[in-house]
Design a protein around this motif. Structure first.
Motif, PDB file in Angstrom:
ATOM      1  N   GLY A  39       0.496  -0.985  -0.631  1.00  0.00           N
ATOM      2  CA  GLY A  39      -0.191   0.099  -0.046  1.00  0.00           C
ATOM      3  C   GLY A  39       0.450   1.173  -0.154  1.00  0.00           C
ATOM      4  N   THR A  40       2.031   1.437  -0.644  1.00  0.00           N
ATOM      5  CA  THR A  40       2.861   2.934  -0.452  1.00  0.00           C
ATOM      6  C   THR A  40       3.505   3.160  -2.271  1.00  0.00           C
ATOM      7  OG1 THR A  40       5.532   0.583  -0.567  1.00  0.00           O
ATOM      8  CG2 THR A  40       4.408   1.666   1.465  1.00  0.00           C
ATOM      9  N   ILE A  41       2.957   2.348  -2.713  1.00  0.00           N
ATOM     10  CA  ILE A  41       3.132   2.765  -4.197  1.00  0.00           C
ATOM     11  C   ILE A  41       2.060   4.104  -4.492  1.00  0.00           C
ATOM     12  CG2 ILE A  41       0.855   1.854  -4.519  1.00  0.00           C
ATOM     13  CD1 ILE A  41       2.590   0.702  -7.715  1.00  0.00           C
ATOM     14  N   ASP A  42       3.545   5.209  -4.908  1.00  0.00           N
ATOM     15  CA  ASP A  42       2.884   6.268  -5.410  1.00  0.00           C
ATOM     16  C   ASP A  42       1.653   6.340  -6.471  1.00  0.00           C
ATOM     17  OD1 ASP A  42       3.871   9.217  -5.076  1.00  0.00           O
ATOM     18  OD2 ASP A  42       3.489   9.429  -7.318  1.00  0.00           O
ATOM     19  N   ASN A  43       0.892   7.464  -5.980  1.00  0.00           N
ATOM     20  CA  ASN A  43      -0.546   7.873  -6.777  1.00  0.00           C
ATOM     21  C   ASN A  43       0.372   7.664  -8.083  1.00  0.00           C
ATOM     22  OD1 ASN A  43      -2.232   7.397  -4.493  1.00  0.00           O
ATOM     23  ND2 ASN A  43      -2.271   9.604  -4.147  1.00  0.00           N
ATOM     24  N   ASP A  44       1.055   8.975  -8.505  1.00  0.00           N
ATOM     25  CA  ASP A  44       1.546   9.161  -9.989  1.00  0.00           C
ATOM     26  C   ASP A  44       1.764   7.815 -10.235  1.00  0.00           C
ATOM     27  OD1 ASP A  44       1.449  11.530  -9.563  1.00  0.00           O
ATOM     28  OD2 ASP A  44       3.039  11.883  -9.186  1.00  0.00           O
ATOM     29  N   VAL A  45       2.917   6.360 -10.113  1.00  0.00           N
ATOM     30  CA  VAL A  45       2.987   5.402 -10.369  1.00  0.00           C
ATOM     31  C   VAL A  45       1.521   4.802 -11.066  1.00  0.00           C
ATOM     32  CG1 VAL A  45       4.566   3.210 -10.103  1.00  0.00           C
ATOM     33  CG2 VAL A  45       5.379   5.360  -9.535  1.00  0.00           C
ATOM     34  N   LEU A  46       0.574   4.868 -10.099  1.00  0.00           N
ATOM     35  CA  LEU A  46      -0.433   4.095  -9.551  1.00  0.00           C
ATOM     36  C   LEU A  46      -1.221   4.370 -10.860  1.00  0.00           C
ATOM     37  CD1 LEU A  46      -2.036   1.499  -8.945  1.00  0.00           C
ATOM     38  CD2 LEU A  46      -2.801   2.316  -7.335  1.00  0.00           C
ATOM     39  N   LYS A  47      -1.143   6.023 -11.056  1.00  0.00           N
ATOM     40  CA  LYS A  47      -1.816   6.076 -12.544  1.00  0.00           C
ATOM     41  C   LYS A  47      -2.131   5.830 -13.108  1.00  0.00           C
ATOM     42  CE  LYS A  47      -3.674  10.615 -11.565  1.00  0.00           C
ATOM     43  NZ  LYS A  47      -3.360  11.925 -11.385  1.00  0.00           N
ATOM     44  N   ARG A  48       0.059   6.183 -13.372  1.00  0.00           N
ATOM     45  CA  ARG A  48       0.166   5.609 -15.210  1.00  0.00           C
ATOM     46  C   ARG A  48      -0.072   4.293 -14.965  1.00  0.00           C
ATOM     47  NH1 ARG A  48       4.152   9.339 -13.614  1.00  0.00           N
ATOM     48  NH2 ARG A  48       5.745   7.821 -12.754  1.00  0.00           N
TER      49      ARG A  48
END
Length: 227
Positions: A39-48
């Motif tokens: 649950g630590t993944i960066d939001n921008d990474v997950l969005k991409r």
């Protein structure tokens, strides 16, 4: 080596995974898989990642439906039809909920260019669906589902259940129902492989497709961080 282990080693799918070797393991142990479970993944990474992943859902459905059409029996088709219903309902809904949570507008989603890995995967799926043999189709789709189940099972025990956009992605690719689909795809691919000679052109073509899909899976995770 036990009889059971020897039997598994003789499977075409095990031969394919062994051919992929370290490249397969790079998918299963990629930092994306660790971070989404934690649950630590960066939001921008997950969005991409999610914007691009959603792009080839249509090509994936085309490939799955082509396999259903070319399958050898009704018994082979039924589990895949049930899987298609999950992909076009529960999984498609997950994407939309994530886009809402992460603040991804329809305009941003539509105007974001396709990544090279997305173009590559979409073309591989669509071209194989339209022009490939059953063994080639199964080789591509088995990489997608088996590799995800492999990393999903690896991280499941430590998955943090705070951000639904993280833990539900793990849940979609683990569990008894998903495992039964992966086992069914492997069974179908093993059956097609067993019907061919060891050095047949069909098996060589399937191996090539398998390896292409393995590389694209790895590229896809890498893109989310390197864009």
């Amino acid at each position: 080596m036990s009889n059971e282990t020897a039997k598994d080693a003789d499977r075409f799918t095990e031969e394919l995974r062994a051919t992929a070797g370290e490249e397969w393991e790079k998918i299963v142990h990629h930092k994306f898989t660790n971070e989404i479970a934690a649950g630590t993944i960066d939001n921008d990474v997950l969005k991409r990642y999610l914007i691009q992943d959603f792009r080839f859902l249509d090509a994936f459905v085309q490939l799955l439906c082509s396999i259903i059409a070319k399958a050898r029996s009704l018994g082979d088709r039924i589990p895949l039809c049930q899987f298609a219903a999950v992909i076009t309902s529960k999984e498609a809904t997950y994407f939309q909920r994530c886009f809402d949570k992460l603040g991804v507008s329809d305009e941003e989603r539509d105007n974001t260019p396709d990544a090279d890995c997305t173009i590559g995967f979409t073309n591989l799926m669509a071209n194989t669906a339209h022009n490939g043999t059953l063994i080639e189709m199964l080789a591509v789709i088995t990489v997608c589902e088996w590799s995800y189940m492999s990393w999903g099972n690896r991280v499941l025990g430590g998955t943090v259940r705070e951000r639904f956009e993280c833990f539900e992605w793990v849940d979609l690719h683990t569990g008894e129902n998903f495992e039964s689909i992966v086992n069914h795809l492997r069974y179908m691919l093993d059956k097609e492989g067993a019907a061919e000679n060891a050095d047949s052109d069909a098996k060589k073509a399937a191996t090539k497709k398998f390896m292409e899909a393995v590389q694209l899976e790895q590229d896809f995770f890498n893109f989310a961080y390197n864009a």
